[in-house]
Design a protein around this motif. Sequence first.
Motif, PDB file in Angstrom:
ATOM      1  N   ALA A  58      65.872 118.419  52.563  1.00 16.56           N
ATOM      2  CA  ALA A  58      64.418 118.298  52.742  1.00 16.56           C
ATOM      3  C   ALA A  58      64.087 116.873  53.166  1.00 16.56           C
ATOM      4  O   ALA A  58      64.841 115.943  52.892  1.00 16.56           O
ATOM      5  CB  ALA A  58      63.697 118.654  51.448  1.00 16.56           C
ATOM      6  N   GLY A  59      62.961 116.729  53.817  1.00 19.36           N
ATOM      7  CA  GLY A  59      62.541 115.401  54.224  1.00 19.36           C
ATOM      8  C   GLY A  59      61.181 115.435  54.892  1.00 19.36           C
ATOM      9  O   GLY A  59      60.494 116.460  54.907  1.00 19.36           O
ATOM     10  N   ASP A  84      59.041 113.799  58.452  1.00 20.02           N
ATOM     11  CA  ASP A  84      58.999 112.991  59.668  1.00 20.02           C
ATOM     12  C   ASP A  84      57.627 113.137  60.308  1.00 20.02           C
ATOM     13  O   ASP A  84      56.852 114.021  59.952  1.00 20.02           O
ATOM     14  CB  ASP A  84      60.135 113.345  60.637  1.00 20.02           C
ATOM     15  CG  ASP A  84      60.018 114.733  61.241  1.00 20.02           C
ATOM     16  OD1 ASP A  84      58.922 115.101  61.702  1.00 20.02           O
ATOM     17  OD2 ASP A  84      61.032 115.451  61.271  1.00 20.02           O
ATOM     18  N   SER A  85      57.323 112.263  61.251  1.00 24.71           N
ATOM     19  CA  SER A  85      55.982 112.222  61.833  1.00 24.71           C
ATOM     20  C   SER A  85      55.684 113.403  62.744  1.00 24.71           C
ATOM     21  O   SER A  85      54.524 113.666  63.053  1.00 24.71           O
ATOM     22  CB  SER A  85      55.787 110.911  62.607  1.00 24.71           C
ATOM     23  OG  SER A  85      56.745 110.805  63.644  1.00 24.71           O
ATOM     24  N   VAL A  86      56.700 114.133  63.187  1.00 24.59           N
ATOM     25  CA  VAL A  86      56.495 115.286  64.061  1.00 24.59           C
ATOM     26  C   VAL A  86      56.266 116.560  63.251  1.00 24.59           C
ATOM     27  O   VAL A  86      55.290 117.277  63.450  1.00 24.59           O
ATOM     28  CB  VAL A  86      57.693 115.473  65.024  1.00 24.59           C
ATOM     29  CG1 VAL A  86      57.522 116.726  65.857  1.00 24.59           C
ATOM     30  CG2 VAL A  86      57.865 114.256  65.907  1.00 24.59           C
ATOM     31  N   GLU A  87      57.160 116.854  62.320  1.00 26.23           N
ATOM     32  CA  GLU A  87      57.113 118.093  61.543  1.00 26.23           C
ATOM     33  C   GLU A  87      56.370 117.953  60.210  1.00 26.23           C
ATOM     34  O   GLU A  87      56.000 118.951  59.614  1.00 26.23           O
ATOM     35  CB  GLU A  87      58.543 118.579  61.247  1.00 26.23           C
ATOM     36  CG  GLU A  87      59.339 118.964  62.464  1.00 26.23           C
ATOM     37  CD  GLU A  87      58.985 120.341  62.982  1.00 26.23           C
ATOM     38  OE1 GLU A  87      58.590 121.207  62.183  1.00 26.23           O
ATOM     39  OE2 GLU A  87      59.107 120.546  64.200  1.00 26.23           O
ATOM     40  N   GLY A  88      56.221 116.731  59.733  1.00 23.57           N
ATOM     41  CA  GLY A  88      55.706 116.550  58.380  1.00 23.57           C
ATOM     42  C   GLY A  88      56.808 116.890  57.403  1.00 23.57           C
ATOM     43  O   GLY A  88      57.980 116.623  57.659  1.00 23.57           O
ATOM     44  N   GLY A  89      56.460 117.511  56.291  1.00 23.92           N
ATOM     45  CA  GLY A  89      57.460 117.908  55.313  1.00 23.92           C
ATOM     46  C   GLY A  89      58.212 119.145  55.768  1.00 23.92           C
ATOM     47  O   GLY A  89      57.625 120.076  56.311  1.00 23.92           O
ATOM     48  N   SER A  90      59.529 119.146  55.574  1.00 27.47           N
ATOM     49  CA  SER A  90      60.362 120.285  55.962  1.00 27.47           C
ATOM     50  C   SER A  90      61.447 120.516  54.920  1.00 27.47           C
ATOM     51  O   SER A  90      61.948 119.566  54.315  1.00 27.47           O
ATOM     52  CB  SER A  90      61.041 120.040  57.312  1.00 27.47           C
ATOM     53  OG  SER A  90      60.096 119.869  58.337  1.00 27.47           O
ATOM     54  N   VAL A  91      61.801 121.786  54.740  1.00 22.85           N
ATOM     55  CA  VAL A  91      62.886 122.169  53.835  1.00 22.85           C
ATOM     56  C   VAL A  91      63.820 123.098  54.602  1.00 22.85           C
ATOM     57  O   VAL A  91      63.377 124.036  55.263  1.00 22.85           O
ATOM     58  CB  VAL A  91      62.341 122.899  52.579  1.00 22.85           C
ATOM     59  CG1 VAL A  91      63.481 123.360  51.688  1.00 22.85           C
ATOM     60  CG2 VAL A  91      61.378 122.012  51.811  1.00 22.85           C
ATOM     61  N   ALA A 151      62.998 126.225  49.071  1.00 26.71           N
ATOM     62  CA  ALA A 151      64.373 126.694  48.877  1.00 26.71           C
ATOM     63  C   ALA A 151      64.693 126.649  47.391  1.00 26.71           C
ATOM     64  O   ALA A 151      64.244 125.766  46.674  1.00 26.71           O
ATOM     65  CB  ALA A 151      65.351 125.831  49.665  1.00 26.71           C
ATOM     66  N   VAL A 152      65.460 127.627  46.945  1.00 22.90           N
ATOM     67  CA  VAL A 152      65.876 127.731  45.550  1.00 22.90           C
ATOM     68  C   VAL A 152      67.389 127.878  45.549  1.00 22.90           C
ATOM     69  O   VAL A 152      67.936 128.657  46.325  1.00 22.90           O
ATOM     70  CB  VAL A 152      65.218 128.957  44.873  1.00 22.90           C
ATOM     71  CG1 VAL A 152      65.663 129.092  43.435  1.00 22.90           C
ATOM     72  CG2 VAL A 152      63.706 128.868  44.951  1.00 22.90           C
ATOM     73  N   GLY A 153      68.074 127.140  44.687  1.00 23.31           N
ATOM     74  CA  GLY A 153      69.517 127.245  44.623  1.00 23.31           C
ATOM     75  C   GLY A 153      70.034 126.844  43.259  1.00 23.31           C
ATOM     76  O   GLY A 153      69.290 126.370  42.410  1.00 23.31           O
ATOM     77  N   GLY A 154      71.307 127.037  43.061  1.00 24.99           N
ATOM     78  CA  GLY A 154      71.941 126.657  41.809  1.00 24.99           C
ATOM     79  C   GLY A 154      72.174 127.837  40.895  1.00 24.99           C
ATOM     80  O   GLY A 154      71.682 128.946  41.125  1.00 24.99           O
ATOM     81  N   SER A 155      72.928 127.593  39.836  1.00 30.23           N
ATOM     82  CA  SER A 155      73.341 128.681  38.948  1.00 30.23           C
ATOM     83  C   SER A 155      72.173 129.340  38.227  1.00 30.23           C
ATOM     84  O   SER A 155      72.225 130.519  37.902  1.00 30.23           O
ATOM     85  CB  SER A 155      74.351 128.166  37.912  1.00 30.23           C
ATOM     86  OG  SER A 155      73.787 127.157  37.107  1.00 30.23           O
TER      87      SER A 155
END
Length: 119
Positions: free
Chosen positions: A19-20, A22-29, A44-48
């Motif tokens: 995730a991060g 940037d000035s083009v997309e804004g927040g992204s996952v 997004a969801v992950g892990g045991s």
Amino acid sequence: MRRLCYENKDQLLAGVIVAGWDSVEGGSVYNIPLGGTCLKMPFAVGGSGSTYIYGLIDSEFTPGLNAEQARTLVKKAVAHAMARDGGSGGIIRTVLVTADGNDRDYTPGNDLPYGPGGY
């Protein structure tokens, strides 16, 4: 990342969440499962412990959550996962990534919104 996940799929036990901002997309996952597919997602969801919380996330996530609402939902979901899965740890750390930088938050185990100390 896609290539790394795909080429090492036999050695990895979990996919990767990236995730991060940037000035083009804004927040992204992005979710990258072991097969190497890169999927842009609203979350997004992950892990045991993730299998315990999909229903909670499906019922409470709505597009356009503000930062406080999103962090509250994440803490609630992680606390629920921790209450059901012994491998999900005992504290919650979140990082809010924005154009202004990263805002880190720590919730100790005795201050969880659900489970031991939070019922």
